[in-house]
Structures are given as structure tokens and as C-alpha cells.
Design an enzyme around this catalytic site. Sequence first.
Site, PDB file in Angstrom:
ATOM      1  N   ARG A  93     -11.010  -6.428 -49.098  1.00  9.64           N
ATOM      2  CA  ARG A  93     -11.724  -6.296 -47.830  1.00  9.64           C
ATOM      3  C   ARG A  93     -11.114  -7.170 -46.735  1.00  9.64           C
ATOM      4  NH1 ARG A  93     -18.128  -6.947 -48.038  1.00  9.64           N
ATOM      5  NH2 ARG A  93     -17.457  -8.445 -49.593  1.00  9.64           N
ATOM      6  N   LYS A 126     -18.748  -1.096 -66.007  1.00  8.16           N
ATOM      7  CA  LYS A 126     -20.193  -1.131 -66.226  1.00  8.16           C
ATOM      8  C   LYS A 126     -20.832  -2.025 -65.154  1.00  8.16           C
ATOM      9  CE  LYS A 126     -21.261  -5.169 -68.846  1.00  8.16           C
ATOM     10  NZ  LYS A 126     -21.869  -5.859 -69.920  1.00  8.16           N
ATOM     11  N   HIS A 153     -15.368  -2.826 -72.655  1.00  9.36           N
ATOM     12  CA  HIS A 153     -14.231  -3.638 -73.099  1.00  9.36           C
ATOM     13  C   HIS A 153     -14.317  -4.019 -74.583  1.00  9.36           C
ATOM     14  CE1 HIS A 153     -16.992  -6.860 -71.819  1.00  9.36           C
ATOM     15  NE2 HIS A 153     -16.429  -7.562 -72.776  1.00  9.36           N
ATOM     16  N   LYS A 155     -11.025  -4.196 -78.257  1.00  5.67           N
ATOM     17  CA  LYS A 155     -10.674  -5.273 -79.194  1.00  5.67           C
ATOM     18  C   LYS A 155     -10.047  -4.676 -80.446  1.00  5.67           C
ATOM     19  CE  LYS A 155     -14.414  -8.348 -77.824  1.00  5.67           C
ATOM     20  NZ  LYS A 155     -13.627  -9.474 -77.325  1.00  5.67           N
ATOM     21  N   GLU A 200     -24.203 -15.062 -76.957  1.00  2.00           N
ATOM     22  CA  GLU A 200     -23.416 -15.836 -76.001  1.00  2.00           C
ATOM     23  C   GLU A 200     -24.038 -17.227 -75.883  1.00  2.00           C
ATOM     24  OE1 GLU A 200     -22.104 -13.188 -72.414  1.00  2.00           O
ATOM     25  OE2 GLU A 200     -24.123 -12.640 -72.993  1.00  2.00           O
ATOM     26  N   ASP A 249     -27.688  -4.738 -70.325  1.00  2.00           N
ATOM     27  CA  ASP A 249     -26.361  -5.343 -70.137  1.00  2.00           C
ATOM     28  C   ASP A 249     -25.536  -5.320 -71.421  1.00  2.00           C
ATOM     29  OD1 ASP A 249     -24.574  -6.749 -68.384  1.00  2.00           O
ATOM     30  OD2 ASP A 249     -24.947  -8.567 -69.563  1.00  2.00           O
ATOM     31  N   HIS A 282     -22.603  -2.056 -75.346  1.00  2.00           N
ATOM     32  CA  HIS A 282     -21.700  -2.661 -76.339  1.00  2.00           C
ATOM     33  C   HIS A 282     -22.225  -2.524 -77.774  1.00  2.00           C
ATOM     34  CE1 HIS A 282     -19.698  -4.153 -72.896  1.00  2.00           C
ATOM     35  NE2 HIS A 282     -20.485  -5.171 -72.667  1.00  2.00           N
ATOM     36  N   LYS A 294     -28.427 -14.524 -74.489  1.00  2.00           N
ATOM     37  CA  LYS A 294     -27.703 -15.569 -73.771  1.00  2.00           C
ATOM     38  C   LYS A 294     -28.267 -16.919 -74.188  1.00  2.00           C
ATOM     39  CE  LYS A 294     -25.996 -13.195 -69.737  1.00  2.00           C
ATOM     40  NZ  LYS A 294     -24.568 -13.376 -70.080  1.00  2.00           N
TER      41      LYS A 294
END
Length: 487
Positions: free
Chosen positions: A48, A147, A177, A181, A215, A234, A239, A338
Site C-alpha cells: 500500500r 485462512k 499450512h 508439513k 500452543e 481458527d 487444521h 492457546k
Amino acid sequence: MEIIENLCDITIFGGHGDLAFRKLMPALYHLSNNGYLDEQSRIITAARVPMSNEEHCDLVKSKLQEFLSDTAFDEEKFDRFKKQLHIVTINFMDNESYSGLEALLSTHPDRDRINYFSTAPDFFGMICKSLSDWKLITAQSRVVLEKPIGRDLDSSRVINMEVLKYFNESQIYRIDHYLGKDTVQNIMALRFSNRFFMPLWDANNIDHIQITVAESVGVEGRWGYYDDYGAMRDMVQNHLMQLLCLVAMEPPCSLDADSVRDEKVKVLRSLRPMSASDIEFKTVRAQYAAGSSEGEAVPGYLEGDGVEESTTETFAALRVDIDNWRWKGVPFYLRSGKRMQKRNSEIVIQFKEIPHSIFVNKGKCISQNKLVISLQPKESIQLQLMNKIPGLSEQMRLQQVELELNTPLNMSHKPDAYERLLLDVIRANPTLFMRLDEVEAAWKWADVILDGWSEEIVPMKSYSAGTDGPSAAIQLIARDGRSWHDE
Ligand code: NAD
């Protein structure tokens, strides 16, 4: 080394964003240096803020130095790589701003064109429209979508339909993603190239399967973004569902993209829809409260600047059943959160007990065999077996041993998931990308749970940051007489 030359023009929209600098540029740098991207190919950053090509190259260089390992950045290699770098100024809201991109792309009208949308999905439709208005979409064009593609079935349909006005389904690469892997791809190699697993991979021999994506980080500066999604949208809907599909699917008739994706979508369509009572007893949602992470005190999800009251879950655990012949009666336990105790992503396939033990303690000392596929932080595959403890003791004594199935790596550089996936887009191989019907089937199933949660069928639980999640997640699996692998 296999060298494949792929000539194309890659345009990254949102090219000065976090993902572009942290993942996409490093992946392209490696692909280019390792001969997987023709040196005439151009990497066009659409940003931008106006910037000269020289300033852009300096910025990319500093970001590569930041995000590549010390040994991976090389001045000489960068001097070659930077010849492929171009920048154009584009504001997605301003159709006129695409003139620079048009001027650049039209010098090679017949090249494959890869459009990587590394932006919020709200912009996907308007970028497509501008590309179309400027006649920049050709039969050789492909588009990569990051995503999240929506927050439920309806919103994902709106986003997908906007893109489908301009690109065919075969030109659309929806990225997950996790599928890039090596260990995830190895699930297919393991299952479909070893006779050994073939007769064992079903309800006769497998007790249950666990999929964990934990995580240790919290939401950090991304509270505003995360709060619109939560753990279910999420992580689980995309996933974890993709991992479940690879573990549960039937052998595809070939490795071509549609054969693999046909089998995955059959799994998604076989997921048992959850009733209200299933949601109550088979799902857990929770938010993290203040606690500690890596020895440091950390605030809870609802504490800190810019934080509001919220019912968004940072942890989800579920028992999932698949209604088909292979998996009748085999639960899949999924959890993701998380601010968990440690960063850990793994799939655990737990086999049934042996039918009868001839060893001491009537078999109490015999652990059930497990196949543990670790995805993060380390990628590894381990088969847990029983073995005799060497020695002369009167009673034969057993111990659990681990058979590591890892391939010794003779590579100086282990490719990142984004490298694999970008190369597949360059090669026009969509096998590892999600087809529209997969995305929709996953949302259809997840929406029922999300609706149940919004109706408060199951209360929001709490867990301290730095722990393994709420006790309700332990009860979820304990109710079936089982426990999480790490307990
Ligand atoms: P980001 O906000 O860092 O980058 C987005 C970029 O888009 C910025 O450079 C911004 O300047 C640009 N942009 C915004 N509005 C614009 C406009 N009107 N015109 C031109 N440019 C504009 O976001 P990110 O973290 O790089 O994520 C990009 C996408 O990838 C998001 O959809 C995100 O959900 C997804 N994603 C990111 C990660 C990650 O690790 N960062 C991981 C998975 C998915």
C-alpha cells in the site's frame, strides 16, 4: 538434487505484511536458491505504501536476515534473488492503483500467474474484481487464499462465491499450512505404502485416536482478530479436521488431487452431527485466565488493553465420531488451545489391548501400542511397543520401547511447510489444498457446535495459562475410561 525450472510471475497482495515477510519471502528465497523457481520468474510485492524497488529490496533483505537462520542468509545468494524482486503500489480500495501491476505483468502475457492473497478475506472479492477489470486473469492464473475463509458456512460461501466469479475452482488454492508439513504428508506414505498398517487401521484394532494442537503463546497483539474466531474456527474446523481426514480416509485410487480430496470429503460427510446432548457431553470450551508461561506471569484472555467482555473460547476439546464401517465405535478426541503448558501438536493412534496376557500382573504391565505422530515442535513418528527387559530375572519383565520411524535427513536445509505449498502452487498441483466441498462440509459440521455454544448449551470453563487446559477436558476423555496421551 532434482532441479525443476518453473517460470511464473508471483504477486503477493499484502506483501509487506507479517505473513509475507515471515513465511512467504523466506520460502521463495529458498525455492529460488535451490533451483525450484526459474531465475527469470518475478516476485511482485503489492504494497500500500509507495516505495522504490531499491528500498523494497533493502527491506526484504533485512526481513530475511531476521527470519532466516544465520546460516541460511547469504549475501551472494541474495544478490541473485533480489533481481527477481519487484514492487508495485496498490490500494485494494482503489481500482486505478493496479496500473503498475498491469504494466509489469503485460510484459509477459503468457506466463503462469500466481496471485497470493496474504490479506484479510474481506479484500479477496475486491482484489479479484480489480484483476478482472484490468484483464490480469488468464487461463494460466492461479490464486492462493489464506485462512480464515469465513467464520461459518454462510460467510465462507460468500467469500468463495466472490472469488469463484473470477477464477475457476481448479485455479483456487485454499491453503492450510499444516498440510505442507512433511510429517503430515508422511501420514499418507505410512498408511498407504506399508502392508504392516493396512490390516490394523480400523475399529478392530484401534481403540481411539487423539489429535492435539497446543500452543504455549496467547493471543498477543492479535486479540481483536482472534476474538472474532476462537479455537474452534481458527484451529479445529480447518487444521484439526484436515489431520483427522488424513488419518481416517480410505485409500484414494491414486495420488491425484481429486482422488485424495474425494476421500477426505467422504470423511467430513461421515462425521456424526452433534445433538444438543452431544454438545453438552462431548464438547468443552474454555478461556485462559492469568497464569504463568515459561516462568513468567501472563495475563488472562480477558485482561489487558483493548480487551472487552467476550465469550470467545481459547480452548476447545471434543469427542468426534465417524459413522462409517471402518471407524464404528472408535472415538477421535480433539483438543486445541492457546496458553497451554507447552507447544505441542501430535496425533496419537492408540491400539486396543492384546486379547490375553501371559505375562506377570495379568498384563497390567503391558501398555497398549501407540503410534505417535508429532508435528510440533519436533517432527517425528514413533511406534511404542513392548519389549523384554534384558537380564536374568526369574519372571520375564517387559518395558515399553520406542521405535523411531524418522528418516535420517541428508538435507542441509529442511523445507518449511510454506515452501512445499508454494512449490505445489507453482507446479499447479492442488492435492494439498482444500477444495470447496471440503471447506463447506467442515463448516457444516462445526456450525452445529458453534450454534450450540452460542446458545450456552455447554458453559464456558476456565483454565490457568500455562496448564493443559480445563479439568472438563480431562473428564471428557476420562468418562470413556481413557486419558490424554500426556497425562
Ligand atoms: P498483516 O496485517 O500483517 O498484513 C496484511 C497486509 O495487507 C498489510 O501489509 C497491509 O498493509 C495490507 N493491506 C491492508 N489493507 C490494504 C489495502 N486497502 N490496500 C493494500 N494493502 C492493504 O496480516 P498477516 O498476518 O500478514 O496476515 C495476512 C493473512 O494471512 C490474514 O488473512 C491472516 O489471517 C492470514 N494468516 C496469517 C498468518 C501469520 O502467521 N501472520 C498465519 C496464517 C494465516
